[in-house]
Design an enzyme around this catalytic site. Structure first.
Site, PDB file in Angstrom:
ATOM      1  CB  SER A 108      -0.884   0.005   1.251  1.00 26.64           C
ATOM      2  OG  SER A 108      -1.462   1.271   1.438  1.00 26.64           O
ATOM      3  CD  GLN A 128      -3.173   1.098  -2.632  1.00 27.23           C
ATOM      4  OE1 GLN A 128      -2.669   0.983  -1.521  1.00 27.23           O
ATOM      5  NE2 GLN A 128      -3.915   2.151  -2.974  1.00 27.23           N
ATOM      6  CE1 TYR A 130      -6.751   3.785  -1.836  1.00 27.12           C
ATOM      7  CE2 TYR A 130      -4.811   4.284  -0.518  1.00 27.12           C
ATOM      8  CZ  TYR A 130      -5.960   3.550  -0.727  1.00 27.12           C
ATOM      9  OH  TYR A 130      -6.321   2.581   0.171  1.00 27.12           O
ATOM     10  CB  THR A 156      -6.973   1.127  -4.361  1.00 28.11           C
ATOM     11  OG1 THR A 156      -6.121  -0.020  -4.346  1.00 28.11           O
ATOM     12  CG2 THR A 156      -8.217   0.844  -3.525  1.00 28.11           C
ATOM     13  CE  LYS A 254      -7.490  -4.127  -2.927  1.00 25.44           C
ATOM     14  NZ  LYS A 254      -7.979  -3.046  -2.041  1.00 25.44           N
ATOM     15  CG  HIS A 278     -11.066  -0.342   0.413  1.00 26.61           C
ATOM     16  ND1 HIS A 278     -10.501   0.481  -0.527  1.00 26.61           N
ATOM     17  CD2 HIS A 278     -10.201  -0.338   1.459  1.00 26.61           C
ATOM     18  CE1 HIS A 278      -9.360   0.962  -0.067  1.00 26.61           C
ATOM     19  NE2 HIS A 278      -9.158   0.478   1.134  1.00 26.61           N
ATOM     20  N   GLY A 310     -12.063  -9.751  -0.377  1.00 27.14           N
ATOM     21  CA  GLY A 310     -13.143  -9.480   0.583  1.00 27.14           C
ATOM     22  C   GLY A 310     -13.669 -10.770   1.160  1.00 27.14           C
ATOM     23  NE  ARG A 313     -11.739 -12.869   7.623  1.00 28.33           N
ATOM     24  CZ  ARG A 313     -11.723 -11.896   6.698  1.00 28.33           C
ATOM     25  NH1 ARG A 313     -11.167 -12.105   5.505  1.00 28.33           N
ATOM     26  NH2 ARG A 313     -12.232 -10.707   6.964  1.00 28.33           N
TER      27      ARG A 313
HETATM   28  C1  LIG Z   1      -6.948  -2.278   7.924  1.00 24.73           C
HETATM   29  C2  LIG Z   1      -7.093  -2.250   6.436  1.00 24.73           C
HETATM   30  C3  LIG Z   1      -6.359  -1.345   5.678  1.00 24.73           C
HETATM   31  C4  LIG Z   1      -6.497  -1.336   4.284  1.00 24.73           C
HETATM   32  N1  LIG Z   1      -5.731  -0.475   3.540  1.00 24.73           N
HETATM   33  C5  LIG Z   1      -5.793  -0.531   2.188  1.00 24.73           C
HETATM   34  C6  LIG Z   1      -4.928   0.265   1.390  1.00 24.73           C
HETATM   35  O1  LIG Z   1      -4.132   1.047   1.897  1.00 24.73           O
HETATM   36  N2  LIG Z   1      -5.026   0.141   0.046  1.00 24.73           N
HETATM   37  C7  LIG Z   1      -5.894  -0.715  -0.551  1.00 24.73           C
HETATM   38  O2  LIG Z   1      -5.943  -0.811  -1.769  1.00 24.73           O
HETATM   39  N3  LIG Z   1      -6.725  -1.471   0.177  1.00 24.73           N
HETATM   40  C8  LIG Z   1      -6.683  -1.416   1.528  1.00 24.73           C
HETATM   41  N4  LIG Z   1      -7.491  -2.219   2.267  1.00 24.73           N
HETATM   42  C9  LIG Z   1      -8.372  -3.178   1.596  1.00 24.73           C
HETATM   43  C10 LIG Z   1      -7.648  -4.504   1.356  1.00 24.73           C
HETATM   44  O3  LIG Z   1      -6.637  -4.384   0.391  1.00 24.73           O
HETATM   45  C11 LIG Z   1      -8.625  -5.563   0.859  1.00 24.73           C
HETATM   46  O4  LIG Z   1      -9.383  -5.043  -0.197  1.00 24.73           O
HETATM   47  C12 LIG Z   1      -9.547  -6.061   1.957  1.00 24.73           C
HETATM   48  O5  LIG Z   1      -8.891  -6.115   3.199  1.00 24.73           O
HETATM   49  C13 LIG Z   1     -10.072  -7.434   1.581  1.00 24.73           C
HETATM   50  O6  LIG Z   1     -10.957  -7.903   2.526  1.00 24.73           O
HETATM   51  P1  LIG Z   1     -10.533  -8.943   3.687  1.00 24.73           P
HETATM   52  O7  LIG Z   1      -9.840  -8.120   4.729  1.00 24.73           O
HETATM   53  O8  LIG Z   1     -11.832  -9.460   4.145  1.00 24.73           O
HETATM   54  O9  LIG Z   1      -9.634  -9.964   3.068  1.00 24.73           O
HETATM   55  C14 LIG Z   1      -7.398  -2.220   3.658  1.00 24.73           C
HETATM   56  C15 LIG Z   1      -8.136  -3.129   4.435  1.00 24.73           C
HETATM   57  C16 LIG Z   1      -7.983  -3.156   5.806  1.00 24.73           C
HETATM   58  C17 LIG Z   1      -8.763  -4.149   6.613  1.00 24.73           C
END
Ligand SMILES: Cc1cc2nc3c(=O)[nH]c(=O)nc-3n(C[C@H](O)[C@H](O)[C@H](O)COP(=O)(O)O)c2cc1C
Length: 390
Positions: A108, A128, A130, A156, A254, A278, A310, A313
Protein backbone atom coordinates in the site's frame (compact mmCIF):
# COMPACT_ATOMS: atom_id res chain seq x y z
CA UNK A 1 9.81 -24.23 22.82
CA UNK A 2 6.21 -23.08 22.50
CA UNK A 3 4.39 -24.17 19.37
CA UNK A 4 2.86 -21.05 17.83
CA UNK A 5 1.19 -22.87 14.93
CA UNK A 6 -2.50 -22.03 14.51
CA UNK A 7 -4.86 -24.19 12.49
CA UNK A 8 -7.35 -21.56 11.30
CA UNK A 9 -7.41 -17.85 10.56
CA UNK A 10 -10.04 -17.42 13.28
CA UNK A 11 -7.51 -18.64 15.85
CA UNK A 12 -4.92 -16.22 14.44
CA UNK A 13 -7.43 -13.39 14.87
CA UNK A 14 -8.09 -14.41 18.45
CA UNK A 15 -4.34 -14.43 19.18
CA UNK A 16 -3.89 -11.07 17.45
CA UNK A 17 -6.58 -9.57 19.65
CA UNK A 18 -4.69 -10.70 22.74
CA UNK A 19 -1.28 -9.50 21.50
CA UNK A 20 -1.84 -5.98 20.16
CA UNK A 21 -3.31 -2.86 21.81
CA UNK A 22 -7.05 -2.33 21.43
CA UNK A 23 -6.71 0.64 19.07
CA UNK A 24 -4.35 -1.23 16.71
CA UNK A 25 -6.75 -4.19 16.70
CA UNK A 26 -9.62 -1.78 15.98
CA UNK A 27 -7.69 -0.31 13.04
CA UNK A 28 -7.37 -3.80 11.53
CA UNK A 29 -11.08 -4.55 11.97
CA UNK A 30 -11.87 -1.27 10.16
CA UNK A 31 -15.22 -1.37 8.25
CA UNK A 32 -17.70 1.40 7.45
CA UNK A 33 -20.94 2.63 9.04
CA UNK A 34 -23.06 -0.33 10.23
CA UNK A 35 -20.59 -2.92 8.90
CA UNK A 36 -23.20 -4.46 6.58
CA UNK A 37 -20.83 -5.03 3.64
CA UNK A 38 -17.99 -6.13 5.89
CA UNK A 39 -20.19 -8.83 7.44
CA UNK A 40 -21.69 -9.81 4.09
CA UNK A 41 -18.18 -10.41 2.69
CA UNK A 42 -17.80 -13.43 4.98
CA UNK A 43 -21.50 -14.36 5.34
CA UNK A 44 -21.90 -14.72 1.55
CA UNK A 45 -19.12 -17.34 1.41
CA UNK A 46 -21.01 -19.31 4.07
CA UNK A 47 -24.09 -19.43 1.81
CA UNK A 48 -22.15 -21.35 -0.85
CA UNK A 49 -22.00 -25.13 -0.60
CA UNK A 50 -19.98 -27.90 -2.27
CA UNK A 51 -20.81 -31.17 -4.06
CA UNK A 52 -18.15 -33.64 -2.88
CA UNK A 53 -17.58 -36.98 -4.59
CA UNK A 54 -17.22 -40.27 -2.72
CA UNK A 55 -14.61 -42.23 -4.71
CA UNK A 56 -12.12 -41.45 -7.45
CA UNK A 57 -10.68 -38.34 -5.84
CA UNK A 58 -7.55 -37.07 -7.63
CA UNK A 59 -4.40 -38.27 -5.79
CA UNK A 60 -2.63 -34.98 -6.49
CA UNK A 61 -3.91 -31.44 -6.90
CA UNK A 62 -2.22 -28.51 -8.66
CA UNK A 63 -2.82 -24.88 -7.88
CA UNK A 64 0.11 -23.08 -9.52
CA UNK A 65 -0.76 -20.11 -11.70
CA UNK A 66 0.39 -16.65 -12.75
CA UNK A 67 -1.03 -13.39 -11.44
CA UNK A 68 -0.44 -10.43 -13.75
CA UNK A 69 2.49 -12.30 -15.29
CA UNK A 70 4.11 -13.24 -11.97
CA UNK A 71 4.44 -16.86 -10.83
CA UNK A 72 2.14 -17.82 -7.94
CA UNK A 73 2.37 -21.19 -6.19
CA UNK A 74 -1.37 -20.82 -5.49
CA UNK A 75 -3.98 -18.32 -6.74
CA UNK A 76 -3.54 -15.99 -3.77
CA UNK A 77 -1.92 -12.58 -3.46
CA UNK A 78 -1.26 -10.26 -0.51
CA UNK A 79 -3.71 -7.35 -0.69
CA UNK A 80 -2.25 -3.92 0.02
CA UNK A 81 -3.18 -2.63 3.47
CA UNK A 82 -2.26 0.77 4.81
CA UNK A 83 -1.81 -0.09 8.44
CA UNK A 84 0.70 0.99 10.99
CA UNK A 85 2.11 -0.31 14.26
CA UNK A 86 1.03 -3.94 13.84
CA UNK A 87 4.48 -5.50 14.14
CA UNK A 88 8.03 -4.07 14.24
CA UNK A 89 8.98 -5.89 11.03
CA UNK A 90 5.77 -4.74 9.35
CA UNK A 91 5.48 -5.24 5.62
CA UNK A 92 9.02 -6.67 5.38
CA UNK A 93 7.82 -9.67 7.41
CA UNK A 94 4.79 -9.99 5.11
CA UNK A 95 6.97 -9.71 1.99
CA UNK A 96 9.40 -12.34 3.28
CA UNK A 97 6.49 -14.69 3.97
CA UNK A 98 5.03 -14.04 0.49
CA UNK A 99 8.42 -14.77 -1.11
CA UNK A 100 8.94 -17.90 1.01
CA UNK A 101 5.55 -19.26 -0.02
CA UNK A 102 5.83 -18.14 -3.67
CA UNK A 103 3.01 -15.62 -3.97
CA UNK A 104 2.96 -11.96 -5.09
CA UNK A 105 2.69 -9.09 -2.65
CA UNK A 106 0.74 -5.84 -2.96
CA UNK A 107 2.22 -2.93 -0.99
CA UNK A 108 0.00 0.00 0.00
CA UNK A 109 1.01 3.61 -0.50
CA UNK A 110 -0.18 4.01 3.13
CA UNK A 111 1.98 1.14 4.41
CA UNK A 112 4.59 1.70 7.13
CA UNK A 113 7.62 0.41 5.17
CA UNK A 114 9.29 2.00 2.12
CA UNK A 115 8.81 0.15 -1.19
CA UNK A 116 12.59 -0.20 -1.55
CA UNK A 117 12.84 -2.42 1.56
CA UNK A 118 9.86 -4.54 0.53
CA UNK A 119 10.84 -5.08 -3.13
CA UNK A 120 14.30 -6.11 -1.96
CA UNK A 121 12.93 -9.16 -0.13
CA UNK A 122 10.02 -10.04 -2.45
CA UNK A 123 10.71 -10.13 -6.19
CA UNK A 124 6.99 -10.13 -7.06
CA UNK A 125 5.98 -6.84 -5.44
CA UNK A 126 3.15 -4.72 -6.83
CA UNK A 127 2.80 -1.13 -5.66
CA UNK A 128 -0.66 0.21 -4.83
CA UNK A 129 -1.46 3.83 -5.46
CA UNK A 130 -4.45 6.07 -4.93
CA UNK A 131 -5.53 8.92 -7.17
CA UNK A 132 -3.96 11.46 -4.81
CA UNK A 133 -2.15 14.71 -5.38
CA UNK A 134 -1.29 16.16 -8.78
CA UNK A 135 -0.44 14.13 -11.87
CA UNK A 136 3.29 14.79 -11.60
CA UNK A 137 3.44 13.44 -8.06
CA UNK A 138 1.45 10.31 -9.04
CA UNK A 139 3.86 9.62 -11.90
CA UNK A 140 6.84 10.32 -9.63
CA UNK A 141 5.54 7.78 -7.07
CA UNK A 142 5.19 5.20 -9.83
CA UNK A 143 8.71 5.95 -11.07
CA UNK A 144 10.08 5.54 -7.57
CA UNK A 145 8.30 2.16 -7.34
CA UNK A 146 9.70 1.11 -10.72
CA UNK A 147 13.23 2.04 -9.67
CA UNK A 148 12.73 -0.02 -6.50
CA UNK A 149 11.80 -3.06 -8.62
CA UNK A 150 7.98 -3.09 -8.44
CA UNK A 151 6.60 -5.49 -11.07
CA UNK A 152 3.22 -3.78 -11.46
CA UNK A 153 0.75 -1.18 -10.26
CA UNK A 154 -2.51 -1.51 -8.37
CA UNK A 155 -4.74 1.55 -8.60
CA UNK A 156 -7.35 1.43 -5.82
CA UNK A 157 -10.41 3.55 -6.51
CA UNK A 158 -13.08 2.43 -4.06
CA UNK A 159 -12.75 4.59 -0.99
CA UNK A 160 -15.69 6.84 -0.11
CA UNK A 161 -14.25 8.63 2.96
CA UNK A 162 -17.07 7.42 5.19
CA UNK A 163 -16.65 9.10 8.55
CA UNK A 164 -18.17 6.78 11.12
CA UNK A 165 -18.51 3.27 12.49
CA UNK A 166 -21.22 2.10 14.88
CA UNK A 167 -18.53 0.46 17.04
CA UNK A 168 -16.37 3.62 17.01
CA UNK A 169 -13.09 4.34 15.24
CA UNK A 170 -9.78 3.87 17.05
CA UNK A 171 -7.94 7.04 17.99
CA UNK A 172 -4.92 7.56 15.74
CA UNK A 173 -2.30 9.94 17.19
CA UNK A 174 -1.55 12.95 14.95
CA UNK A 175 2.14 12.80 15.86
CA UNK A 176 4.48 11.21 18.38
CA UNK A 177 4.16 13.83 21.11
CA UNK A 178 3.66 13.01 24.81
CA UNK A 179 0.20 14.65 24.71
CA UNK A 180 -0.92 12.59 21.69
CA UNK A 181 0.40 9.32 23.07
CA UNK A 182 -0.91 9.70 26.61
CA UNK A 183 -4.35 8.14 25.88
CA UNK A 184 -2.56 5.01 24.55
CA UNK A 185 -0.43 4.34 27.62
CA UNK A 186 -3.11 2.30 29.43
CA UNK A 187 -3.92 -0.04 26.53
CA UNK A 188 -0.22 -0.51 25.75
CA UNK A 189 0.55 -1.45 29.35
CA UNK A 190 -2.11 -4.13 29.02
CA UNK A 191 0.01 -5.64 26.23
CA UNK A 192 3.61 -5.56 27.56
CA UNK A 193 4.73 -8.17 25.01
CA UNK A 194 3.72 -5.80 22.21
CA UNK A 195 5.94 -2.96 23.34
CA UNK A 196 8.79 -5.37 24.19
CA UNK A 197 8.75 -6.71 20.62
CA UNK A 198 9.27 -3.16 19.34
CA UNK A 199 11.95 -2.31 21.88
CA UNK A 200 13.85 -5.51 21.09
CA UNK A 201 14.08 -4.32 17.48
CA UNK A 202 15.16 -0.87 18.71
CA UNK A 203 12.07 0.72 17.19
CA UNK A 204 8.85 2.50 18.10
CA UNK A 205 5.77 2.78 15.83
CA UNK A 206 6.09 6.03 13.86
CA UNK A 207 2.85 6.43 11.85
CA UNK A 208 4.77 7.90 8.91
CA UNK A 209 3.62 7.17 5.34
CA UNK A 210 6.95 6.66 3.52
CA UNK A 211 5.51 5.57 0.16
CA UNK A 212 3.56 8.76 -0.27
CA UNK A 213 6.82 10.55 -0.96
CA UNK A 214 8.03 10.98 -4.49
CA UNK A 215 11.56 10.35 -3.24
CA UNK A 216 13.19 8.85 -0.16
CA UNK A 217 12.85 12.10 1.89
CA UNK A 218 11.10 12.59 5.25
CA UNK A 219 7.72 10.82 5.05
CA UNK A 220 4.50 12.77 5.60
CA UNK A 221 2.37 11.87 8.61
CA UNK A 222 -0.74 9.73 8.16
CA UNK A 223 -3.18 12.65 8.32
CA UNK A 224 -1.16 14.85 5.98
CA UNK A 225 -1.16 12.12 3.32
CA UNK A 226 -4.82 11.31 3.96
CA UNK A 227 -5.71 15.01 3.57
CA UNK A 228 -3.94 15.22 0.19
CA UNK A 229 -5.83 12.15 -1.01
CA UNK A 230 -9.20 13.41 0.28
CA UNK A 231 -8.76 16.83 -1.40
CA UNK A 232 -7.96 15.31 -4.81
CA UNK A 233 -11.03 15.22 -7.10
CA UNK A 234 -11.87 11.61 -8.09
CA UNK A 235 -10.62 10.46 -11.51
CA UNK A 236 -12.77 9.80 -14.59
CA UNK A 237 -12.21 6.64 -16.65
CA UNK A 238 -10.24 8.86 -19.07
CA UNK A 239 -7.95 9.82 -16.17
CA UNK A 240 -7.55 6.13 -15.31
CA UNK A 241 -6.57 5.40 -18.94
CA UNK A 242 -4.05 8.25 -18.75
CA UNK A 243 -2.46 6.91 -15.56
CA UNK A 244 -2.38 3.39 -16.94
CA UNK A 245 -0.51 4.71 -20.01
CA UNK A 246 2.20 6.14 -17.74
CA UNK A 247 3.11 2.65 -16.51
CA UNK A 248 4.83 0.24 -18.81
CA UNK A 249 3.82 -3.08 -17.24
CA UNK A 250 0.97 -4.91 -15.50
CA UNK A 251 -1.72 -2.61 -14.08
CA UNK A 252 -4.72 -3.52 -11.93
CA UNK A 253 -7.76 -1.46 -11.00
CA UNK A 254 -8.91 -2.55 -7.56
CA UNK A 255 -12.40 -1.86 -6.30
CA UNK A 256 -14.71 -2.80 -9.18
CA UNK A 257 -18.27 -3.75 -8.19
CA UNK A 258 -20.27 -3.57 -11.45
CA UNK A 259 -20.01 -5.35 -14.80
CA UNK A 260 -20.42 -2.12 -16.81
CA UNK A 261 -17.48 -0.52 -15.00
CA UNK A 262 -15.41 -3.68 -15.35
CA UNK A 263 -15.71 -3.15 -19.11
CA UNK A 264 -14.65 0.50 -18.71
CA UNK A 265 -11.56 -0.70 -16.85
CA UNK A 266 -10.75 -3.10 -19.70
CA UNK A 267 -11.22 -0.25 -22.18
CA UNK A 268 -8.76 1.80 -20.10
CA UNK A 269 -6.18 -0.93 -20.79
CA UNK A 270 -5.88 -2.72 -17.46
CA UNK A 271 -4.21 -6.12 -17.08
CA UNK A 272 -6.46 -7.11 -14.18
CA UNK A 273 -9.28 -5.92 -11.99
CA UNK A 274 -10.17 -6.82 -8.45
CA UNK A 275 -13.82 -7.23 -7.60
CA UNK A 276 -13.81 -5.62 -4.19
CA UNK A 277 -15.56 -3.40 -1.67
CA UNK A 278 -12.30 -2.57 0.12
CA UNK A 279 -13.02 -5.15 2.79
CA UNK A 280 -16.34 -3.49 3.66
CA UNK A 281 -14.76 -0.02 3.78
CA UNK A 282 -16.52 1.46 0.73
CA UNK A 283 -20.24 2.38 0.62
CA UNK A 284 -21.86 0.34 3.35
CA UNK A 285 -24.72 -1.82 2.11
CA UNK A 286 -23.07 -2.78 -1.17
CA UNK A 287 -23.07 -6.56 -1.64
CA UNK A 288 -20.20 -8.88 -0.80
CA UNK A 289 -17.70 -9.03 -3.66
CA UNK A 290 -18.34 -12.77 -4.14
CA UNK A 291 -21.99 -11.96 -5.00
CA UNK A 292 -21.08 -9.64 -7.90
CA UNK A 293 -18.15 -11.76 -9.10
CA UNK A 294 -20.10 -14.03 -11.53
CA UNK A 295 -21.63 -11.11 -13.44
CA UNK A 296 -18.29 -9.30 -13.66
CA UNK A 297 -16.32 -12.41 -14.66
CA UNK A 298 -18.84 -13.01 -17.48
CA UNK A 299 -18.51 -9.41 -18.69
CA UNK A 300 -14.70 -9.54 -18.74
CA UNK A 301 -14.17 -12.98 -20.29
CA UNK A 302 -10.51 -13.37 -21.17
CA UNK A 303 -9.90 -9.66 -21.73
CA UNK A 304 -8.20 -9.20 -18.35
CA UNK A 305 -7.54 -11.24 -15.23
CA UNK A 306 -10.31 -11.17 -12.65
CA UNK A 307 -9.29 -11.15 -9.00
CA UNK A 308 -11.55 -10.98 -5.99
CA UNK A 309 -10.96 -9.71 -2.49
CA UNK A 310 -13.14 -9.48 0.58
CA UNK A 311 -13.94 -12.18 3.12
CA UNK A 312 -11.34 -14.84 2.25
CA UNK A 313 -10.61 -16.66 5.50
CA UNK A 314 -9.99 -20.27 4.37
CA UNK A 315 -8.81 -22.32 1.42
CA UNK A 316 -12.37 -23.37 0.65
CA UNK A 317 -13.24 -19.67 0.14
CA UNK A 318 -10.55 -19.47 -2.55
CA UNK A 319 -12.02 -22.56 -4.25
CA UNK A 320 -15.48 -20.95 -4.15
CA UNK A 321 -14.18 -17.73 -5.71
CA UNK A 322 -12.37 -19.60 -8.49
CA UNK A 323 -15.46 -21.72 -9.16
CA UNK A 324 -17.47 -18.53 -9.70
CA UNK A 325 -14.99 -17.09 -12.21
CA UNK A 326 -12.05 -15.52 -10.35
CA UNK A 327 -8.53 -16.20 -11.61
CA UNK A 328 -7.10 -15.52 -8.16
CA UNK A 329 -7.88 -13.78 -4.87
CA UNK A 330 -6.29 -11.18 -2.64
CA UNK A 331 -6.27 -11.55 1.12
CA UNK A 332 -6.32 -8.67 3.60
CA UNK A 333 -7.26 -9.20 7.24
CA UNK A 334 -6.30 -12.90 7.14
CA UNK A 335 -2.58 -12.11 6.80
CA UNK A 336 -2.83 -9.08 9.10
CA UNK A 337 -4.07 -11.44 11.87
CA UNK A 338 -1.15 -13.76 11.12
CA UNK A 339 1.33 -10.87 11.23
CA UNK A 340 -0.04 -9.58 14.54
CA UNK A 341 -0.15 -13.10 15.99
CA UNK A 342 3.35 -14.26 15.05
CA UNK A 343 5.20 -11.97 12.60
CA UNK A 344 6.59 -13.53 9.40
CA UNK A 345 5.94 -17.07 10.68
CA UNK A 346 2.34 -16.09 11.37
CA UNK A 347 1.84 -14.88 7.79
CA UNK A 348 3.43 -18.08 6.46
CA UNK A 349 1.11 -20.02 8.78
CA UNK A 350 -1.93 -18.25 7.29
CA UNK A 351 -0.74 -19.01 3.75
CA UNK A 352 -0.17 -22.67 4.67
CA UNK A 353 -3.63 -22.92 6.24
CA UNK A 354 -5.16 -21.49 3.06
CA UNK A 355 -3.13 -23.83 0.83
CA UNK A 356 -4.06 -26.90 2.87
CA UNK A 357 -7.71 -25.86 2.91
CA UNK A 358 -7.70 -25.46 -0.87
CA UNK A 359 -6.06 -28.83 -1.30
CA UNK A 360 -8.49 -30.65 0.98
CA UNK A 361 -11.48 -29.03 -0.74
CA UNK A 362 -10.23 -29.87 -4.24
CA UNK A 363 -9.63 -33.46 -3.20
CA UNK A 364 -13.12 -33.66 -1.69
CA UNK A 365 -14.89 -32.29 -4.76
CA UNK A 366 -12.71 -34.28 -7.15
CA UNK A 367 -10.95 -31.45 -8.98
CA UNK A 368 -7.24 -31.96 -9.77
CA UNK A 369 -6.47 -28.56 -11.29
CA UNK A 370 -7.74 -25.09 -10.35
CA UNK A 371 -8.26 -24.42 -14.09
CA UNK A 372 -11.11 -26.99 -14.03
CA UNK A 373 -13.15 -25.38 -11.25
CA UNK A 374 -16.59 -24.25 -12.38
CA UNK A 375 -19.95 -23.17 -10.89
CA UNK A 376 -21.13 -26.79 -11.12
CA UNK A 377 -18.76 -27.60 -8.23
CA UNK A 378 -20.87 -25.41 -5.97
CA UNK A 379 -24.38 -25.27 -4.55
CA UNK A 380 -25.38 -21.64 -5.11
CA UNK A 381 -28.65 -20.40 -3.56
CA UNK A 382 -31.11 -18.87 -6.01
CA UNK A 383 -31.01 -15.30 -4.69
CA UNK A 384 -27.25 -15.28 -4.13
CA UNK A 385 -26.34 -12.51 -6.59
CA UNK A 386 -28.03 -9.12 -7.08
CA UNK A 387 -29.83 -8.51 -10.41
CA UNK A 388 -27.17 -8.03 -13.11
CA UNK A 389 -26.27 -4.59 -14.50
CA UNK A 390 -25.50 -4.84 -18.19
C1 LIG B 1 -6.95 -2.28 7.92
C2 LIG B 1 -7.09 -2.25 6.44
C3 LIG B 1 -6.36 -1.35 5.68
C4 LIG B 1 -6.50 -1.34 4.28
N1 LIG B 1 -5.73 -0.47 3.54
C5 LIG B 1 -5.79 -0.53 2.19
C6 LIG B 1 -4.93 0.26 1.39
O1 LIG B 1 -4.13 1.05 1.90
N2 LIG B 1 -5.03 0.14 0.05
C7 LIG B 1 -5.89 -0.71 -0.55
O2 LIG B 1 -5.94 -0.81 -1.77
N3 LIG B 1 -6.73 -1.47 0.18
C8 LIG B 1 -6.68 -1.42 1.53
N4 LIG B 1 -7.49 -2.22 2.27
C9 LIG B 1 -8.37 -3.18 1.60
C10 LIG B 1 -7.65 -4.50 1.36
O3 LIG B 1 -6.64 -4.38 0.39
C11 LIG B 1 -8.63 -5.56 0.86
O4 LIG B 1 -9.38 -5.04 -0.20
C12 LIG B 1 -9.55 -6.06 1.96
O5 LIG B 1 -8.89 -6.11 3.20
C13 LIG B 1 -10.07 -7.43 1.58
O6 LIG B 1 -10.96 -7.90 2.53
P1 LIG B 1 -10.53 -8.94 3.69
O7 LIG B 1 -9.84 -8.12 4.73
O8 LIG B 1 -11.83 -9.46 4.14
O9 LIG B 1 -9.63 -9.96 3.07
C14 LIG B 1 -7.40 -2.22 3.66
C15 LIG B 1 -8.14 -3.13 4.43
C16 LIG B 1 -7.98 -3.16 5.81
C17 LIG B 1 -8.76 -4.15 6.61
Amino acid sequence: MANHWFETVAIAQDRAKKRIPKSVYGALIAGAEAGLSMRDNTAAFDELGFRPITAGQPPERTMETTIMGEYASMPVMISPTGVQAVHPEGEVAVARAAAARGIPMGLSSFASTPIEQVAEVCGSTFFQIYWAGDRDSMVARMERAKAAGAKGMILTLDWSFSHGRDWGSPHIPQRFSVKELLPHVGETLMRPGYILRWLRKGKIPTLGVPNFNTDGGKPPGFFEAYGTWMMTPPPSWEDVAWLRAQWNGPFMVKGVARADEARRAVDAGVTAISVSNHGGNNVDGMPASIRTLPEIARAIGDDAQVLLDGGIRRGSDVVKALSLGADAVLIGRAYLWGLAANGQAGVENVLDVIRMGMDATMRGIGVADIADLSPSDLVVPEAFSPPAIS
